[in-house]
Design an enzyme around this catalytic site. Structure first.
Site, PDB file in Angstrom:
ATOM      1  N   ASP A   1      44.681 -26.429   4.638  1.00 36.35           N
ATOM      2  CA  ASP A   1      43.580 -25.821   3.877  1.00 36.35           C
ATOM      3  C   ASP A   1      42.228 -26.423   4.250  1.00 36.35           C
ATOM      4  OD1 ASP A   1      45.764 -26.082   1.018  1.00 36.35           O
ATOM      5  OD2 ASP A   1      45.668 -24.495   2.547  1.00 36.35           O
TER       6      ASP A   1
ATOM      7  N   GLU B   1      44.160 -15.007  -0.809  1.00 36.27           N
ATOM      8  CA  GLU B   1      43.708 -16.322  -1.289  1.00 36.27           C
ATOM      9  C   GLU B   1      42.766 -16.928  -0.256  1.00 36.27           C
ATOM     10  OE1 GLU B   1      47.524 -18.049  -1.895  1.00 36.27           O
ATOM     11  OE2 GLU B   1      48.053 -17.967   0.221  1.00 36.27           O
TER      12      GLU B   1
HETATM   13  C1  6LW Z   1      46.453 -23.159  -1.341  1.00 31.73           C
HETATM   14  C2  6LW Z   1      46.557 -21.697  -1.085  1.00 31.73           C
HETATM   15  C3  6LW Z   1      47.858 -21.660  -0.389  1.00 31.73           C
HETATM   16  O1  6LW Z   1      45.680 -23.442  -2.450  1.00 31.73           O
HETATM   17  O2  6LW Z   1      48.644 -22.674  -0.758  1.00 31.73           O
HETATM   18  O3  6LW Z   1      49.468 -20.605   0.734  1.00 31.73           O
HETATM   19  C4  6LW Z   1      47.891 -23.524  -1.589  1.00 31.73           C
HETATM   20  N1  6LW Z   1      48.177 -20.780   0.442  1.00 31.73           N
HETATM   21  O4  6LW Z   1      45.528 -21.194  -0.257  1.00 31.73           O
HETATM   22  C5  6LW Z   1      48.175 -24.945  -1.231  1.00 31.73           C
HETATM   23  O5  6LW Z   1      47.969 -25.132   0.146  1.00 31.73           O
END
Ligand code: 6LW
Length: 504
Positions: free
Chosen positions: A24, A180
């Site tokens: 991330d 996300e």
């Molecule tokens: C993060 C989100 C994600 O907040 O997993 O799979 C979470 N995507 O973007 C933790 O990495």
């Protein structure tokens, strides 16, 4: 023609630029300096902060959450909880960090004049929903906070008050799951909203949309997803969760997370989700990224290598280097280099690595092949050398009462694999991570050999364990292997710790 403008032979950069569990990534630039942060989940301190002058070489300059008041990680909350994806921005003369602690009060905002720290105490954002918060300011100075989903609020970033919203912005590509990791940018005449979708496993992808206003409406790129490795047999997989940055020469670059599976089919990744770099071209007002590769031409500007962090620590300094991680907390009464000069002293809290409050200090495994040794004096206590993914997936060699034991926890199975008598007193414990060449579909990525060096220097391997069970494909979760020292009973002193990379 792989030559740089000055005629020097072109250099290549090697991905990942941040190997090991650095997921991330979020990046910003101030002048000629780049700064980057990553998620850190159940580990303390949280949110490692890195600096670079060339996007290629990175040096950790601190951790944003290095005070208990900033980072509450209750012991009853699971591994891969805690600190999810941060966003780092430079605006109005200061650095801004917004992030979600899923094991505490959710979203929070911190500021600093120096990204190395100290960072402020958190401003809680109780009315900002969801995870993966992003910050962007428009030309009128209004601050827009966009979160996974994807929805958005207008925020007063000084007191954390929501001034407007939340309102939905974009749900990503039709049929895609989990929109996300939103990031909002003003580039040229458009506002661009970039997201991750498809989930952080093999279906991961990056998509983008653009509009005339920071709150939309947004028109999706006709070529979405603009980046994915899904459905390919590329050696780099799970590409997604990206952030964009423009270099001083006007070129654009993307940092993103991806994994490097090893072994047979489907491949197992053991280093977690790592930070990669990719160049970005703009065509007709849309970004074009192409394949994320392990080698690519280095940027055309001068490179600024940074000294490699040594893998050896003799614990001669009062404080631990930034890369050391503890589980959920690091109370000074349980972890100190003051009690026995030149040693790291760990005082037990939890009774094994199954316990969320175990006293543990470790570092990310960043190489496929490495040799780890530590000199431990268990005294009348019990402790040793471990490699962990979480409380249900860890291997360790433990010294106590004139004996060493190799222990393994895999899911619900907990077993003693081997043991050997040793003279009382300090003993060298070892872990060798040895990649396995694929010999068939079920070949694991590596084997983890645990052993002991008897007085007089004869090192003996006591057990060799399948690395498959310490991979994310088996254990799940969002982190990667962490190798370190722990105390499970009494007070245990570690004289030195040596992590030697052996990757060719
Ligand atoms: C993060 C989100 C994600 O907040 O997993 O799979 C979470 N995507 O973007 C933790 O990495």
């Amino acid at each position: 023609d792989h030559h740089r403008p000055d005629g020097a032979p072109a250099l290549t950069l090697t991905n990942p630029v941040l190997p090991g569990f650095h997921p991330d990534p979020s990046i910003c630039r101030r002048g000629d300096d780049y700064y980057l942060v990553c998620s850190s989940f159940e580990y303390f301190p949280g949110i490692p902060v890195f600096h670079s002058r060339d996007l290629v070489h990175w040096k950790q300059i601190g951790n944003a959450l290095d005070r208990p008041a900033q980072l509450r990680l209750p012991y009853d909350r699971p591994s891969s909880g805690g600190i999810y994806a941060p966003t780092l921005r430079f605006h109005d003369g200061r650095f801004w960090l917004v992030v979600t602690n899923v094991s505490d009060e959710g979203n929070m905002l911190l500021t600093a004049t120096d990204p190395a720290g100290p960072w402020s105490d958190p401003v809680r954002l109780p009315d900002v929903p969801g995870i993966d918060p992003d910050l962007a300011w428009d030309e009128d100075g209004a601050c827009w906070c966009t979160v996974a989903g994807v929805s958005q609020v207008r925020l007063d970033p000084y007191n954390g008050k929501v001034l407007d919203g939340p309102r939905p912005l974009w749900s990503g590509s039709p049929g895609a799951q989990a929109p996300e990791a939103p990031h909002l940018y003003r580039i040229g005449e458009f506002w661009y909203l970039m997201i991750a979708e498809g989930g952080t496993e093999r279906g991961h992808a990056v998509s983008i949309a653009r509009g005339r206003h920071p709150s939309g409406p947004f028109e999706p790129c006709p070529d979405n997803p603009v980046l994915t490795h899904r459905g390919t047999s590329r050696p780099i997989q799970n590409t997604g969760h990206a952030d964009l940055v423009q270099a001083p020469d006007g070129s654009w670059w993307m940092v993103l997370l991806a994994v490097r599976p090893r072994g047979g089919t489907p491949g197992w990744h053991v280093l977690g989700r790592e930070t990669f770099l990719a160049p970005v071209e703009w065509v007709d007002g849309w970004p074009v990224i192409g394949e994320v590769t392990g080698e690519l031409p280095a940027p055309a500007w001068p490179l600024h290598p940074v000294p490699a962090t040594t893998g050896r620590d003799d614990f001669d300094d009062a404080s631990l280097p930034f890369h050391w991680l503890s589980l959920r907390a690091r109370p000074e009464r349980l972890c100190t280099t003051e009690e026995r000069p030149g040693h790291l002293t760990l005082r037990a809290a939890g009774e094994s690595l199954d316990a969320p409050d175990v006293t543990f200090v470790g570092r990310r495994q960043q190489h496929f092949s490495c040799r780890v040794r530590t000199l431990v004096d268990p005294g009348r206590g019990r402790g040793g050398l471990a490699v962990r993914l979480d409380e249900q997936h860890h291997y360790e060699i433990e010294a106590a009462d004139g004996e060493v034991r190799v222990l393994a926890r895999i899911g619900s199975l907990r077993t003693e694999v081997a043991s050997a008598p040793v003279p009382a007193g300090p003993v060298v414990l070892g872990l060798d991570v040895v990649p396995q060449p694929p010999q068939g579909p079920r070949t694991g990525p590596d084997r983890l050999a645990l052993g002991v060096e008897f007085p007089g220097g004869a090192y003996t391997e006591l057990a060799s364990l399948d690395g498959r069970y310490l991979s994310t494909e088996v254990a799940g979760g969002f982190t990667g292997r962490v190798i370190g020292m722990y105390a499970a009973s009494g007070t245990v002193h570690f004289d030195w710790f040596d992590y030697e990379p052996l990757d060719g």
